[in-house]
Design a protein around this motif. Structure first.
Motif, PDB file in Angstrom:
ATOM      1  N   ALA A  33       1.828   2.619  -3.480  1.00 61.46           N
ATOM      2  CA  ALA A  33       0.549   3.122  -4.198  1.00 61.46           C
ATOM      3  C   ALA A  33       0.257   4.563  -3.769  1.00 61.46           C
ATOM      4  CB  ALA A  33      -0.768   2.140  -4.076  1.00 61.46           C
ATOM      5  N   ASP A  34       0.510   4.727  -2.544  1.00 59.16           N
ATOM      6  CA  ASP A  34       0.490   6.000  -1.764  1.00 59.16           C
ATOM      7  C   ASP A  34       1.407   6.841  -2.477  1.00 59.16           C
ATOM      8  OD1 ASP A  34      -1.733   5.310  -0.250  1.00 59.16           O
ATOM      9  OD2 ASP A  34      -0.456   4.883   1.539  1.00 59.16           O
ATOM     10  N   ARG A  35       2.758   6.559  -2.447  1.00 58.38           N
ATOM     11  CA  ARG A  35       3.692   7.196  -3.141  1.00 58.38           C
ATOM     12  C   ARG A  35       3.582   7.783  -4.477  1.00 58.38           C
ATOM     13  NH1 ARG A  35       9.553   5.167  -1.352  1.00 58.38           N
ATOM     14  NH2 ARG A  35      10.001   7.203  -2.468  1.00 58.38           N
TER      15      ARG A  35
ATOM     16  N   MET B  45       0.833  -1.164   0.132  1.00 52.75           N
ATOM     17  CA  MET B  45       0.200  -0.061   0.008  1.00 52.75           C
ATOM     18  C   MET B  45       0.727   1.311   0.032  1.00 52.75           C
ATOM     19  SD  MET B  45      -2.987   1.156  -0.326  1.00 52.75           S
ATOM     20  CE  MET B  45      -4.540   0.247   0.384  1.00 52.75           C
ATOM     21  N   GLU B  46       1.996   1.336   0.591  1.00 52.62           N
ATOM     22  CA  GLU B  46       2.839   2.357   0.655  1.00 52.62           C
ATOM     23  C   GLU B  46       3.275   2.740  -0.702  1.00 52.62           C
ATOM     24  OE1 GLU B  46       7.447   3.331   2.226  1.00 52.62           O
ATOM     25  OE2 GLU B  46       6.226   2.227   3.529  1.00 52.62           O
TER      26      GLU B  46
ATOM     27  N   VAL C  38       0.479   8.068  -5.886  1.00 47.50           N
ATOM     28  CA  VAL C  38      -0.617   9.022  -6.113  1.00 47.50           C
ATOM     29  C   VAL C  38      -0.013  10.368  -5.486  1.00 47.50           C
ATOM     30  CG1 VAL C  38      -2.605   9.647  -4.836  1.00 47.50           C
ATOM     31  CG2 VAL C  38      -2.493   7.332  -5.523  1.00 47.50           C
ATOM     32  N   GLY C  39       0.878  10.301  -4.584  1.00 45.18           N
ATOM     33  CA  GLY C  39       1.688  11.642  -4.301  1.00 45.18           C
ATOM     34  C   GLY C  39       2.429  12.111  -5.359  1.00 45.18           C
TER      35      GLY C  39
END
Length: 80
Positions: A4-6, A1-2, A8-9
């Motif tokens: 994917a968050d990066r 998940m990390e 998107v960021g």
């Protein structure tokens, strides 16, 4: 998940930087370029440089007011 968050960021940062660069060039640099230069075909008329941010701000303000009102109504129902 990390990861994917990066991603998107990174995407949001790239989009924000692109919009900022486009708007800055449109508002600050473009008025000093001759009106018959080919670069003008890639930009909207100057009036929209004010109308678009004002409209976006009004939409954001309306959304914020509706959200606050919804939260206040929901918290009132919980107390009763």
């Amino acid at each position: 998940m990390e990861l994917a968050d990066r991603a998107v960021g990174l995407l949001l940062s790239f989009v924000s930087l692109s919009i900022f660069t486009y708007y800055t060039f449109w508002v600050i640099i473009l008025p000093f370029v001759d009106s018959d230069h080919f670069i003008h075909q890639y930009f909207l008329p100057q009036e929209y440089a004010i109308l678009i941010p004002v409209f976006a701000g009004m939409v954001l303000l309306c959304f914020l007011c509706v959200f606050i009102g919804f939260v206040m109504l929901k918290s009132k129902k919980k107390k009763a």
